[in-house]
Write a protein that holds these residues in place. Structure first.
Motif, PDB file in Angstrom:
ATOM      1  N   SER A   1      48.338  13.714 -15.599  1.00  0.00           N
ATOM      2  CA  SER A   1      49.079  13.295 -14.407  1.00  0.00           C
ATOM      3  C   SER A   1      49.646  14.491 -13.662  1.00  0.00           C
ATOM      4  O   SER A   1      49.625  14.537 -12.424  1.00  0.00           O
TER       5      SER A   1
ATOM      6  N   THR B   1      42.617   8.062 -17.502  1.00  0.00           N
ATOM      7  CA  THR B   1      42.849   7.538 -16.158  1.00  0.00           C
ATOM      8  C   THR B   1      42.494   6.063 -16.012  1.00  0.00           C
ATOM      9  O   THR B   1      42.667   5.506 -14.928  1.00  0.00           O
TER      10      THR B   1
ATOM     11  N   GLU C   1      46.698   3.270  -9.785  1.00  0.00           N
ATOM     12  CA  GLU C   1      46.005   3.647 -11.016  1.00  0.00           C
ATOM     13  C   GLU C   1      45.593   5.110 -10.917  1.00  0.00           C
ATOM     14  O   GLU C   1      45.311   5.626  -9.821  1.00  0.00           O
ATOM     15  N   LEU C   2      45.563   5.798 -12.043  1.00  0.00           N
ATOM     16  CA  LEU C   2      45.223   7.217 -12.024  1.00  0.00           C
ATOM     17  C   LEU C   2      43.822   7.451 -11.472  1.00  0.00           C
ATOM     18  O   LEU C   2      43.548   8.497 -10.877  1.00  0.00           O
TER      19      LEU C   2
ATOM     20  N   LYS D   1      45.838   3.190 -16.563  1.00  0.00           N
ATOM     21  CA  LYS D   1      47.111   3.910 -16.581  1.00  0.00           C
ATOM     22  C   LYS D   1      47.586   4.042 -15.129  1.00  0.00           C
ATOM     23  O   LYS D   1      46.783   4.330 -14.244  1.00  0.00           O
ATOM     24  N   TYR D   2      48.865   3.848 -14.917  1.00  0.00           N
ATOM     25  CA  TYR D   2      49.374   3.763 -13.555  1.00  0.00           C
ATOM     26  C   TYR D   2      50.465   4.807 -13.323  1.00  0.00           C
ATOM     27  O   TYR D   2      51.187   5.193 -14.241  1.00  0.00           O
ATOM     28  N   MET D   3      50.571   5.209 -12.060  1.00  0.00           N
ATOM     29  CA  MET D   3      51.533   6.219 -11.647  1.00  0.00           C
ATOM     30  C   MET D   3      52.362   5.674 -10.488  1.00  0.00           C
ATOM     31  O   MET D   3      51.811   5.190  -9.496  1.00  0.00           O
TER      32      MET D   3
ATOM     33  N   ILE E   1      46.870  16.060 -11.738  1.00  0.00           N
ATOM     34  CA  ILE E   1      46.508  15.261 -10.567  1.00  0.00           C
ATOM     35  C   ILE E   1      47.513  15.475  -9.442  1.00  0.00           C
ATOM     36  O   ILE E   1      47.137  15.635  -8.271  1.00  0.00           O
TER      37      ILE E   1
END
Length: 539
Positions: A407, A448, A461-462, A451-453, A410
């Motif tokens: 993360s 990814t 979502e990633l 999985k969420y940001m 990213i």
């Protein structure tokens, strides 16, 4: 043939149980991870959920023996004395009883332990390892449900938010009708035959045959007599009339045209309503394409009346049962939270999704004492369980560490997105992050997925931050996500009476220096669920 012995050196990759578990945990979503933790807590006696311990205050136990100054003594003497009696039992007796019960529980688990198939290759130690302490301590403890006014209020609020289904709403209205037992049964059967949108998908004849089999209790291969099915079909027809008079208006329709007609008949008798009824009698393709000329010729109304009728139809509800559908609300809980920190951004894990686990020290110490006492029955199996608990905690920690590293990479690559939005997003592929972190592309793909940001612009979502690239006139690359956002911006600012076609959108992108063919524009537009130009045209 001569026999002999020779030595050969070779390399091969063996997936140990620890590595298999690490890979499996890495690709799990937050919900699946929580289920995996609960299952492991039920199966492994050496694993327990950590308890949140309050911080020791400076004025608490540490200062209990400190002398009281004279001024505080005078203030305490001046205050009235109130005797408080505690309703809690003696803590010394309770702790002693719980210690005895824990020892008995440990002995029973050790004696009845079953052999474990997988080998976790323990080091033979049963003492508390340095990493056996509680992990995930930043996460808040779960509500224990111990009671209180807040718990009662939350429970009442939860009960108040229980959704009412379409069937429950219709059954409540049916109870107000004074019907015979047969008619009530027919109406009940029709209500239960509705789909989620409030439509009857099967014909009355098919429903009558199904109802005959249910009432007669006969096998499915037996055919009913014609008069039996006809009698049931007539009764269902009467029940359908009662059903179509209930709320919401339009329920019980067999198709979209009938649903719209039922709603129009509830409106005032105006020229637009009469024209709308006539339009619903025509093929729905004419209404979908908004073919004004053919609709005027088919209904006998003028152009202005037909346009008013189409505007009236657009305000109707095509799915009467939509608001009663108990949609499973998948609340996305982010794994990573991105916040602004000065001129940059701070990436942190969400403490709510981090399980707080630790090795049960009482059981581990009991296992060590049993070995020192010379007890060997079930010792090897329980030692493997202890090592399995340690590896589970370590793999969870490694999972979240990997998510945080990916993360952070990213966010560093997509800094313009977090500052300006999706129009500033740059192309990104998995290999770039994999090369930067020294990981494999498959590992980045597992991290990814699901999985969420949480970002200042919403939760994504990633995988959303990865996308292909399109060429530009300057020789650079533009992200496909940024191109879709630009298309959405063009369509939002178009004139309703003159919507932009796919060719025009492609030309607008070329003016921005982005080479995008018409077919690519159509693909992006369909992915955004935007209708073509002829259906976006306002009346």
């Amino acid at each position: 043939m001569k026999q002999g012995l020779s030595l050969r050196v070779s390399q091969h990759l063996a997936l140990t149980p620890q590595l298999q578990q690490s890979i499996r945990l890495l690709q799990l979503s937050t919900l699946e991870m929580a289920q995996e933790v609960e299952q492991m807590l039920d199966e492994n006696p050496f694993l327990e959920r950590g308890e949140e311990v309050a911080d020791r205050e400076d004025f608490g136990v540490q200062t209990a023996d400190a002398p009281v100054v004279a001024g505080e003594q005078l203030e305490e003497a001046a205050q009235p004395v109130v005797e408080l009696r505690s309703a809690e039992p003696d803590t010394r007796t309770t702790q002693a009883d719980s210690a005895d019960n824990s020892s008995d529980d440990v002995e029973s688990r050790l004696d009845g332990a079953a052999p474990v198939e997988e080998s976790w290759e323990g080091d033979g130690t049963v003492e508390m390892a340095p990493d056996d302490s509680e992990w995930g301590g930043d996460a808040p403890a779960r509500n224990s449900g111990s009671g209180g006014d807040d718990d009662d209020t939350a429970t009442a609020a939860d009960l108040a938010r229980v959704p009412v289904s379409l069937q429950d709403q219709l059954h409540e209205q049916a109870r107000c009708l004074r019907l015979s037992d047969e008619d009530s049964a027919a109406l009940f059967f029709l209500i239960e035959s509705l789909n989620d949108d409030g439509y009857l998908e099967d014909s009355l004849h098919e429903l009558a045959r199904a109802c005959w089999r249910l009432t007669a209790g006969r096998p499915a291969d037996e055919e009913p007599r014609f008069d039996e099915v006809e009698a049931i079909e007539q009764r269902l027809g009467m029940a359908l009339q009662w059903l179509q008079q209930m709320e919401p208006t339009g329920v019980g329709a067999r198709d979209l045209g009938e649903c719209l007609r039922l709603q129009i008949m509830e409106l005032r008798n105006t020229p637009a309503a009469r024209a709308a009824l006539a339009i619903c009698e025509q093929p729905l393709e004419l209404m979908a394409k908004r073919d004004i000329k053919r609709l005027c010729a088919a209904t006998g109304h003028d152009d202005e009346t037909v346009r008013a009728a189409l505007a009236l139809i657009a305000r109707l509800e095509p799915k009467p049962g939509r608001r009663f559908v108990d949609v499973e609300r998948n609340v996305v809980v982010p794994d990573v939270i991105v916040t602004r920190a000065g001129r940059g951004f701070k990436v942190s894990l969400n403490a709510e999704v981090m399980p707080r686990l630790r090795v049960h020290d009482v059981y581990a110490n009991a296992l060590r004492g049993r070995r020192e006492a010379g007890g060997e029955a079930g010792h090897a199996a329980m030692q493997q369980r202890l090592q399995e608990a340690r590896w589970f905690i370590k793999n969870i920690q490694q999972r979240f560490d990997t998510i945080l590293r990916v993360s952070s990479a990213i966010v560093e690559r997509q800094r313009n997105f977090f500052m300006h939005g999706e129009l500033a997003k740059r192309p990104l592929v998995l290999r770039e992050i994999a090369d930067e972190l020294g990981l494999h592309e498959s590992t980045i793909s597992r991290v990814t997925t699901a999985k969420y940001m949480a970002t200042p612009f919403g939760t994504y979502e990633l995988k959303y931050f990865f996308g292909s690239s399109l060429g530009t006139e300057t020789g650079g690359n533009a992200s496909s996500t940024a191109v879709r956002a630009l298309l959405k911006q063009f369509i939002a600012s178009e004139e309703p009476t003159k919507p932009l076609s796919d060719n025009q959108l492609s030309d607008l992108l070329k003016e921005q220096g982005i080479e995008c063919a018409r077919r690519t524009v159509a693909k992006y537009r369909e992915a955004l669920r935007i209708a073509p130009a002829n259906l976006r045209k306002a009346l």
